[in-house]
Write a protein that holds these residues in place. Sequence first.
Motif, PDB file in Angstrom:
ATOM      1  N   ARG A  90      55.757 -18.536  28.224  1.00  7.41           N
ATOM      2  CA  ARG A  90      55.348 -17.163  27.947  1.00  7.41           C
ATOM      3  C   ARG A  90      56.516 -16.320  27.441  1.00  7.41           C
ATOM      4  O   ARG A  90      56.331 -15.457  26.577  1.00  7.41           O
ATOM      5  CB  ARG A  90      54.730 -16.536  29.208  1.00  7.41           C
ATOM      6  CG  ARG A  90      53.387 -17.168  29.569  1.00  7.41           C
ATOM      7  CD  ARG A  90      52.759 -16.502  30.787  1.00  7.41           C
ATOM      8  NE  ARG A  90      52.392 -15.116  30.519  1.00  7.41           N
ATOM      9  CZ  ARG A  90      51.272 -14.737  29.910  1.00  7.41           C
ATOM     10  NH1 ARG A  90      50.412 -15.628  29.481  1.00  7.41           N
ATOM     11  NH2 ARG A  90      51.011 -13.454  29.737  1.00  7.41           N
ATOM     12  N   LEU A  91      57.714 -16.562  27.965  1.00  7.89           N
ATOM     13  CA  LEU A  91      58.884 -15.834  27.468  1.00  7.89           C
ATOM     14  C   LEU A  91      59.140 -16.158  26.003  1.00  7.89           C
ATOM     15  O   LEU A  91      59.491 -15.271  25.206  1.00  7.89           O
ATOM     16  CB  LEU A  91      60.116 -16.179  28.310  1.00  7.89           C
ATOM     17  CG  LEU A  91      60.208 -15.510  29.681  1.00  7.89           C
ATOM     18  CD1 LEU A  91      61.367 -16.080  30.484  1.00  7.89           C
ATOM     19  CD2 LEU A  91      60.375 -13.993  29.531  1.00  7.89           C
ATOM     20  N   GLU A  92      58.972 -17.417  25.646  1.00  6.19           N
ATOM     21  CA  GLU A  92      59.140 -17.791  24.235  1.00  6.19           C
ATOM     22  C   GLU A  92      58.124 -17.072  23.357  1.00  6.19           C
ATOM     23  O   GLU A  92      58.462 -16.552  22.287  1.00  6.19           O
ATOM     24  CB  GLU A  92      58.972 -19.308  24.082  1.00  6.19           C
ATOM     25  CG  GLU A  92      59.113 -19.779  22.638  1.00  6.19           C
ATOM     26  CD  GLU A  92      58.756 -21.240  22.470  1.00  6.19           C
ATOM     27  OE1 GLU A  92      58.239 -21.609  21.390  1.00  6.19           O
ATOM     28  OE2 GLU A  92      58.979 -22.026  23.406  1.00  6.19           O
ATOM     29  N   LEU A  93      56.885 -17.025  23.819  1.00 10.71           N
ATOM     30  CA  LEU A  93      55.849 -16.346  23.037  1.00 10.71           C
ATOM     31  C   LEU A  93      56.100 -14.843  22.955  1.00 10.71           C
ATOM     32  O   LEU A  93      55.862 -14.214  21.918  1.00 10.71           O
ATOM     33  CB  LEU A  93      54.473 -16.619  23.642  1.00 10.71           C
ATOM     34  CG  LEU A  93      53.990 -18.077  23.599  1.00 10.71           C
ATOM     35  CD1 LEU A  93      52.644 -18.198  24.327  1.00 10.71           C
ATOM     36  CD2 LEU A  93      53.865 -18.571  22.160  1.00 10.71           C
ATOM     37  N   LEU A  94      56.580 -14.239  24.038  1.00 11.64           N
ATOM     38  CA  LEU A  94      56.792 -12.792  24.076  1.00 11.64           C
ATOM     39  C   LEU A  94      57.933 -12.346  23.167  1.00 11.64           C
ATOM     40  O   LEU A  94      58.033 -11.164  22.834  1.00 11.64           O
ATOM     41  CB  LEU A  94      57.067 -12.339  25.510  1.00 11.64           C
ATOM     42  CG  LEU A  94      55.839 -12.310  26.430  1.00 11.64           C
ATOM     43  CD1 LEU A  94      56.270 -12.118  27.880  1.00 11.64           C
ATOM     44  CD2 LEU A  94      54.874 -11.214  26.010  1.00 11.64           C
TER      45      LEU A  94
END
Length: 241
Positions: A90-94
């Motif tokens: 999710r951090l990568e996507l954010l």
Amino acid sequence: MQGRLLLYFATAIACVLPAACSEPESEAAAPEVLSTDPLLARALNDPLMVDPDLSWRNEANAVIAIRDGHPLPPFDARDDARQRARDAGRLELLENGQIPALPPASGGQGKASLANLTTADEIIRAVGSREDCIDDLTADITWSTGLPPTSSVMPHGMVRQAAGVDQGTCVIRVVRYLTPVAPEDALEYHFAKADRARFRIERFAAPEAQLRAERRDQEIAVHVRPGPGGMTAVDVVHWRK
């Protein structure tokens, strides 16, 4: 005479000590242990997997036998591993903004399940990819590192097998990996990647969870199902039309 007897007893006592005998006990016993415990034998003879971000099963002719199951996964999907992998994804996507919402599954049927397929050519045929490129496929783990960003492996994903071809108009990647996250999280990750690359995407729940993504020059198929050890199994096929 007495000296010879003392020498005899000294030699006999020395051979009782493990380090002093000429034939080590451990080497003689090892074959018996391995032959009577096949599970232990397989574990000892399998390749070591030292990097949780890039582990794989090193099988000869993997393009011929890309299996879905593995009785000895590298580790089980513990709650802490699941949460770390989910957070990393999710951090990568954010980093690229708000994560797009995963759409509900279509009421129709997707492509056939890949769970029981054992070869790369079967997988390619099942997802409707380029059958004319099958003969040029090669098995190499580096195909997984060459996936386009739109279909990359999730953070902390463990690649098991990979095959591909990049010759002329034949450009295909077939990658199977395990992730500790829940199937819904794996679908969200791959949906967000394809959606941001402006693919038209359909989601299906049957016969297994899957995404079908398409744009003018490329297609992606992502199949997700429960895997061994509580992990989630993910199959990704990305090809140029």
